[in-house]
Design a protein around this motif. Structure first.
Motif, mmCIF file in Angstrom:
data_model
loop_
_atom_site.group_PDB
_atom_site.id
_atom_site.type_symbol
_atom_site.label_atom_id
_atom_site.label_comp_id
_atom_site.label_asym_id
_atom_site.label_seq_id
_atom_site.Cartn_x
_atom_site.Cartn_y
_atom_site.Cartn_z
ATOM 1 N N ASN A 201 0.813 -1.209 0.000
ATOM 2 C CA ASN A 201 0.000 0.000 0.000
ATOM 3 C C ASN A 201 0.853 1.268 0.000
ATOM 4 O O ASN A 201 0.427 2.307 0.487
ATOM 5 C CB ASN A 201 -0.954 -0.006 1.191
ATOM 6 N N ASN A 202 2.050 1.190 -0.551
ATOM 7 C CA ASN A 202 2.946 2.345 -0.573
ATOM 8 C C ASN A 202 2.336 3.535 -1.318
ATOM 9 O O ASN A 202 2.508 4.673 -0.908
ATOM 10 C CB ASN A 202 4.288 1.979 -1.214
ATOM 11 N N ARG A 203 1.619 3.254 -2.398
ATOM 12 C CA ARG A 203 1.010 4.345 -3.163
ATOM 13 C C ARG A 203 -0.012 5.098 -2.301
ATOM 14 O O ARG A 203 -0.046 6.322 -2.295
ATOM 15 C CB ARG A 203 0.349 3.798 -4.414
ATOM 16 N N ALA A 204 -0.822 4.370 -1.561
ATOM 17 C CA ALA A 204 -1.812 4.998 -0.686
ATOM 18 C C ALA A 204 -1.129 5.801 0.423
ATOM 19 O O ALA A 204 -1.552 6.908 0.752
ATOM 20 C CB ALA A 204 -2.734 3.945 -0.089
ATOM 21 N N GLU A 205 -0.076 5.248 0.984
ATOM 22 C CA GLU A 205 0.636 5.956 2.043
ATOM 23 C C GLU A 205 1.312 7.222 1.526
ATOM 24 O O GLU A 205 1.330 8.246 2.202
ATOM 25 C CB GLU A 205 1.657 5.025 2.689
ATOM 26 N N ARG A 206 1.863 7.159 0.312
ATOM 27 C CA ARG A 206 2.470 8.360 -0.283
ATOM 28 C C ARG A 206 1.425 9.434 -0.558
ATOM 29 O O ARG A 206 1.705 10.617 -0.442
ATOM 30 C CB ARG A 206 3.191 8.004 -1.577
ATOM 31 N N SER A 207 0.221 9.020 -0.924
ATOM 32 C CA SER A 207 -0.799 10.012 -1.258
ATOM 33 C C SER A 207 -1.344 10.719 -0.021
ATOM 34 O O SER A 207 -1.804 11.851 -0.117
ATOM 35 C CB SER A 207 -1.938 9.378 -2.056
ATOM 36 N N ILE A 208 -1.307 10.079 1.152
ATOM 37 C CA ILE A 208 -1.816 10.752 2.354
ATOM 38 C C ILE A 208 -0.725 11.474 3.135
ATOM 39 O O ILE A 208 -1.025 12.218 4.060
ATOM 40 C CB ILE A 208 -2.562 9.777 3.282
ATOM 41 N N LYS A 209 0.526 11.290 2.760
ATOM 42 C CA LYS A 209 1.627 11.929 3.485
ATOM 43 C C LYS A 209 1.507 13.458 3.523
ATOM 44 O O LYS A 209 1.719 14.056 4.579
ATOM 45 C CB LYS A 209 2.972 11.515 2.890
ATOM 46 N N PRO A 210 1.158 14.133 2.411
ATOM 47 C CA PRO A 210 1.004 15.581 2.492
ATOM 48 C C PRO A 210 -0.058 16.029 3.493
ATOM 49 O O PRO A 210 0.089 17.061 4.140
ATOM 50 C CB PRO A 210 0.606 15.983 1.069
ATOM 51 N N PHE A 211 -1.114 15.248 3.662
ATOM 52 C CA PHE A 211 -2.131 15.600 4.646
ATOM 53 C C PHE A 211 -1.590 15.497 6.062
ATOM 54 O O PHE A 211 -1.931 16.297 6.926
ATOM 55 C CB PHE A 211 -3.365 14.700 4.494
ATOM 56 N N LEU A 212 -0.730 14.528 6.298
ATOM 57 C CA LEU A 212 -0.135 14.383 7.625
ATOM 58 C C LEU A 212 0.791 15.549 7.931
ATOM 59 O O LEU A 212 0.819 16.054 9.042
ATOM 60 C CB LEU A 212 0.613 13.057 7.732
ATOM 61 N N ILE A 213 1.538 15.982 6.938
ATOM 62 C CA ILE A 213 2.411 17.144 7.123
ATOM 63 C C ILE A 213 1.559 18.388 7.358
ATOM 64 O O ILE A 213 1.849 19.203 8.232
ATOM 65 C CB ILE A 213 3.341 17.322 5.905
ATOM 66 N N GLY A 214 0.498 18.529 6.583
ATOM 67 C CA GLY A 214 -0.403 19.666 6.746
ATOM 68 C C GLY A 214 -1.051 19.694 8.116
ATOM 69 O O GLY A 214 -1.234 20.759 8.703
ATOM 70 N N SER B 184 -9.708 27.316 6.361
ATOM 71 C CA SER B 184 -9.491 27.765 4.980
ATOM 72 C C SER B 184 -8.256 27.120 4.378
ATOM 73 O O SER B 184 -8.258 26.687 3.221
ATOM 74 C CB SER B 184 -9.350 29.283 4.936
ATOM 75 N N SER B 185 -7.204 27.045 5.159
ATOM 76 C CA SER B 185 -5.969 26.415 4.697
ATOM 77 C C SER B 185 -6.200 24.943 4.379
ATOM 78 O O SER B 185 -5.704 24.427 3.380
ATOM 79 C CB SER B 185 -4.893 26.561 5.774
ATOM 80 N N ALA B 186 -6.965 24.270 5.215
ATOM 81 C CA ALA B 186 -7.247 22.851 4.993
ATOM 82 C C ALA B 186 -8.065 22.643 3.723
ATOM 83 O O ALA B 186 -7.845 21.687 2.988
ATOM 84 C CB ALA B 186 -7.985 22.275 6.197
ATOM 85 N N ILE B 187 -8.999 23.544 3.452
ATOM 86 C CA ILE B 187 -9.822 23.433 2.245
ATOM 87 C C ILE B 187 -8.959 23.590 0.995
ATOM 88 O O ILE B 187 -9.039 22.791 0.065
ATOM 89 C CB ILE B 187 -10.965 24.465 2.272
ATOM 90 N N ILE B 188 -8.108 24.610 0.980
ATOM 91 C CA ILE B 188 -7.235 24.839 -0.177
ATOM 92 C C ILE B 188 -6.270 23.669 -0.343
ATOM 93 O O ILE B 188 -6.046 23.172 -1.448
ATOM 94 C CB ILE B 188 -6.458 26.164 -0.024
ATOM 95 N N TYR B 189 -5.704 23.218 0.758
ATOM 96 C CA TYR B 189 -4.762 22.101 0.725
ATOM 97 C C TYR B 189 -5.435 20.846 0.185
ATOM 98 O O TYR B 189 -4.868 20.111 -0.621
ATOM 99 C CB TYR B 189 -4.231 21.870 2.137
ATOM 100 N N SER B 190 -6.658 20.610 0.627
ATOM 101 C CA SER B 190 -7.409 19.448 0.163
ATOM 102 C C SER B 190 -7.697 19.532 -1.335
ATOM 103 O O SER B 190 -7.580 18.542 -2.061
ATOM 104 C CB SER B 190 -8.717 19.346 0.944
ATOM 105 N N LEU B 191 -8.066 20.718 -1.822
ATOM 106 C CA LEU B 191 -8.307 20.899 -3.256
ATOM 107 C C LEU B 191 -7.048 20.631 -4.071
ATOM 108 O O LEU B 191 -7.095 19.960 -5.101
ATOM 109 C CB LEU B 191 -8.796 22.321 -3.534
ATOM 110 N N VAL B 192 -5.931 21.163 -3.616
ATOM 111 C CA VAL B 192 -4.678 20.988 -4.353
ATOM 112 C C VAL B 192 -4.271 19.521 -4.384
ATOM 113 O O VAL B 192 -3.894 18.990 -5.434
ATOM 114 C CB VAL B 192 -3.562 21.872 -3.741
#
Length: 93
Positions: free
Chosen positions: A20-33, A48-56
């Protein structure tokens, strides 16, 4: 032996990934955020920051360029009639 069926399914389907490395890599930016949002000055700013971050991140995950997607949003959103009940799903990445 309890997992034999799942193992043989994995071997038959070439589209199934081993890990599941692909899934873990995709959620890593959310953990940093999430760590960054702890230091937000206000709750509304963090929201607001979370909304923009989620969209990006959603844009990236769907294979689009975030810059061009945000440019599209900034061009389309001011022209929307917010009084009409309109489906805005076409704006999602």
């Amino acid at each position: 032996m309890n997992r034999y069926y799942k193992l043989t399914t994995f071997m038959k389907g070439g589209h199934i990934e081993v890990d599941n490395n692909r899934a873990e890599r995709s959620i890593k930016p959310f953990l940093i955020g999430r760590k960054i949002w702890l230091f937000a000055v206000s709750t509304s700013g963090a929201n607001s920051s979370a909304i923009i971050y989620s969209l990006v991140e959603t844009t990236k995950e769907n294979g689009f360029n975030p810059f061009f997607y945000l440019q599209f949003l900034f061009e389309e959103l001011p022209q929307l009639d917010m009084t009409a009940e309109r489906n805005i799903d076409y704006l999602m990445p």
